[in-house]
Write an enzyme that holds these catalytic residues in place. Structure first.
Site, PDB file in Angstrom:
ATOM      1  N   CYS A   1     -12.794  33.902   7.259  1.00 52.15           N
ATOM      2  CA  CYS A   1     -13.537  34.296   6.051  1.00 52.15           C
ATOM      3  C   CYS A   1     -13.071  35.669   5.588  1.00 52.15           C
ATOM      4  O   CYS A   1     -12.902  35.910   4.386  1.00 52.15           O
ATOM      5  CB  CYS A   1     -15.036  34.330   6.320  1.00 52.15           C
ATOM      6  SG  CYS A   1     -15.827  32.712   6.327  1.00 52.15           S
TER       7      CYS A   1
ATOM      8  N   CYS B   1     -16.714  35.559  10.859  1.00 52.06           N
ATOM      9  CA  CYS B   1     -15.545  34.662  10.904  1.00 52.06           C
ATOM     10  C   CYS B   1     -14.292  35.394  10.422  1.00 52.06           C
ATOM     11  O   CYS B   1     -14.237  35.888   9.299  1.00 52.06           O
ATOM     12  CB  CYS B   1     -15.825  33.437  10.029  1.00 52.06           C
ATOM     13  SG  CYS B   1     -14.378  32.379   9.827  1.00 52.06           S
TER      14      CYS B   1
ATOM     15  N   HIS C   1      -9.026  24.764   9.024  1.00 52.37           N
ATOM     16  CA  HIS C   1      -7.669  25.185   8.685  1.00 52.37           C
ATOM     17  C   HIS C   1      -6.697  24.054   8.983  1.00 52.37           C
ATOM     18  O   HIS C   1      -6.870  23.303   9.935  1.00 52.37           O
ATOM     19  CB  HIS C   1      -7.260  26.456   9.443  1.00 52.37           C
ATOM     20  CG  HIS C   1      -7.443  26.383  10.929  1.00 52.37           C
ATOM     21  ND1 HIS C   1      -8.673  26.554  11.541  1.00 52.37           N
ATOM     22  CD2 HIS C   1      -6.560  26.151  11.926  1.00 52.37           C
ATOM     23  CE1 HIS C   1      -8.528  26.444  12.855  1.00 52.37           C
ATOM     24  NE2 HIS C   1      -7.258  26.182  13.109  1.00 52.37           N
TER      25      HIS C   1
ATOM     26  N   ASN D   1      -6.758  20.716  14.061  1.00 52.17           N
ATOM     27  CA  ASN D   1      -7.566  20.688  15.276  1.00 52.17           C
ATOM     28  C   ASN D   1      -9.039  20.715  14.894  1.00 52.17           C
ATOM     29  O   ASN D   1      -9.472  21.567  14.115  1.00 52.17           O
ATOM     30  CB  ASN D   1      -7.226  21.892  16.166  1.00 52.17           C
ATOM     31  CG  ASN D   1      -5.836  21.784  16.745  1.00 52.17           C
ATOM     32  OD1 ASN D   1      -5.379  20.702  17.067  1.00 52.17           O
ATOM     33  ND2 ASN D   1      -5.149  22.907  16.865  1.00 52.17           N
TER      34      ASN D   1
HETATM   35  P1  DGP Z   1      -6.653  26.352  16.247  1.00 51.93           P
HETATM   36  O1  DGP Z   1      -6.386  26.154  17.700  1.00 51.93           O
HETATM   37  O2  DGP Z   1      -6.276  25.128  15.451  1.00 51.93           O
HETATM   38  O3  DGP Z   1      -8.073  26.831  15.997  1.00 51.93           O
HETATM   39  O4  DGP Z   1      -5.640  27.493  15.776  1.00 51.93           O
HETATM   40  C1  DGP Z   1      -5.995  28.731  15.259  1.00 51.93           C
HETATM   41  C2  DGP Z   1      -4.716  29.452  14.922  1.00 51.93           C
HETATM   42  O5  DGP Z   1      -5.049  30.630  14.206  1.00 51.93           O
HETATM   43  C3  DGP Z   1      -3.872  29.902  16.113  1.00 51.93           C
HETATM   44  O6  DGP Z   1      -2.604  29.271  16.020  1.00 51.93           O
HETATM   45  C4  DGP Z   1      -3.738  31.410  15.964  1.00 51.93           C
HETATM   46  C5  DGP Z   1      -4.151  31.665  14.549  1.00 51.93           C
HETATM   47  N1  DGP Z   1      -4.878  32.893  14.311  1.00 51.93           N
HETATM   48  C6  DGP Z   1      -6.053  33.271  14.899  1.00 51.93           C
HETATM   49  N2  DGP Z   1      -6.465  34.457  14.421  1.00 51.93           N
HETATM   50  C7  DGP Z   1      -5.545  34.825  13.482  1.00 51.93           C
HETATM   51  C8  DGP Z   1      -5.425  35.973  12.643  1.00 51.93           C
HETATM   52  O7  DGP Z   1      -6.243  36.887  12.632  1.00 51.93           O
HETATM   53  N3  DGP Z   1      -4.329  36.015  11.821  1.00 51.93           N
HETATM   54  C9  DGP Z   1      -3.387  35.017  11.800  1.00 51.93           C
HETATM   55  N4  DGP Z   1      -2.372  35.143  10.955  1.00 51.93           N
HETATM   56  N5  DGP Z   1      -3.477  33.923  12.587  1.00 51.93           N
HETATM   57  C10 DGP Z   1      -4.536  33.835  13.422  1.00 51.93           C
END
Ligand code: DGP
Length: 130
Positions: free
Chosen positions: A9, A6, A100, A87
């Site tokens: 994580c 993850c 989140h 979400n």
């Molecule tokens: P959701 O659709 O609610 O699962 O949104 C996940 C969000 O997480 C999406 O807006 C992009 C963000 N995200 C995914 N991977 C990373 C990462 O490695 N770093 C950061 N800062 N944001 C991430």
């Protein structure tokens, strides 16, 4: 409990660098890498839960939402307000399977039932391209 596959994580454990906004023993908050608004911060528990429906202890939910208030203060949103988005599961298009909370702010967001929802509300280019 951690999930070794993850990404959140790994961010929570400090194994991947991120733009950290807030951290304490239980949670970490960092800026979303695909911002939809001038402020777009994610708040996560360090423990792994797939989403809010994953038997998350109420205490953990308290830690996460307690951090929401702190992040809003850090980002200067307390007075104008902000939107929280959680979400949860497939129908909500949850892409990262680690609980989140999105904290969105720094500009006016139409209500979800307004006609321009989906363009003005979530189009970072429009907002940033002003
Ligand atoms: P959701 O659709 O609610 O699962 O949104 C996940 C969000 O997480 C999406 O807006 C992009 C963000 N995200 C995914 N991977 C990373 C990462 O490695 N770093 C950061 N800062 N944001 C991430």
């Amino acid at each position: 409990m951690k999930d070794e596959n993850c990404i959140f994580c790994k961010i929570g454990a400090g194994e991947i660098p991120t733009s950290k906004v807030y951290e304490d023993e239980n949670v970490i908050a960092f800026d979303d890498m695909e911002p939809l608004m001038p402020v777009h911060t994610l708040i996560i528990p360090k423990e792994h839960y797939a989403n809010v429906g994953d038997n998350v202890p109420e205490e953990t939910l308290g830690h996460v939402f307690g951090a929401v208030r702190k992040v809003a203060e850090i980002k200067g949103l307390t007075e104008r307000g902000y939107r929280l988005l959680v979400n949860t599961g497939e129908d909500a298009s949850q892409s990262v399977k680690h609980l989140h909370v999105h904290l969105l702010g720094g500009g006016h967001m139409p209500r979800p039932n307004d006609q321009d929802w989906g363009t003005a509300a979530t189009n970072a280019d429009q907002i940033h391209g002003e």
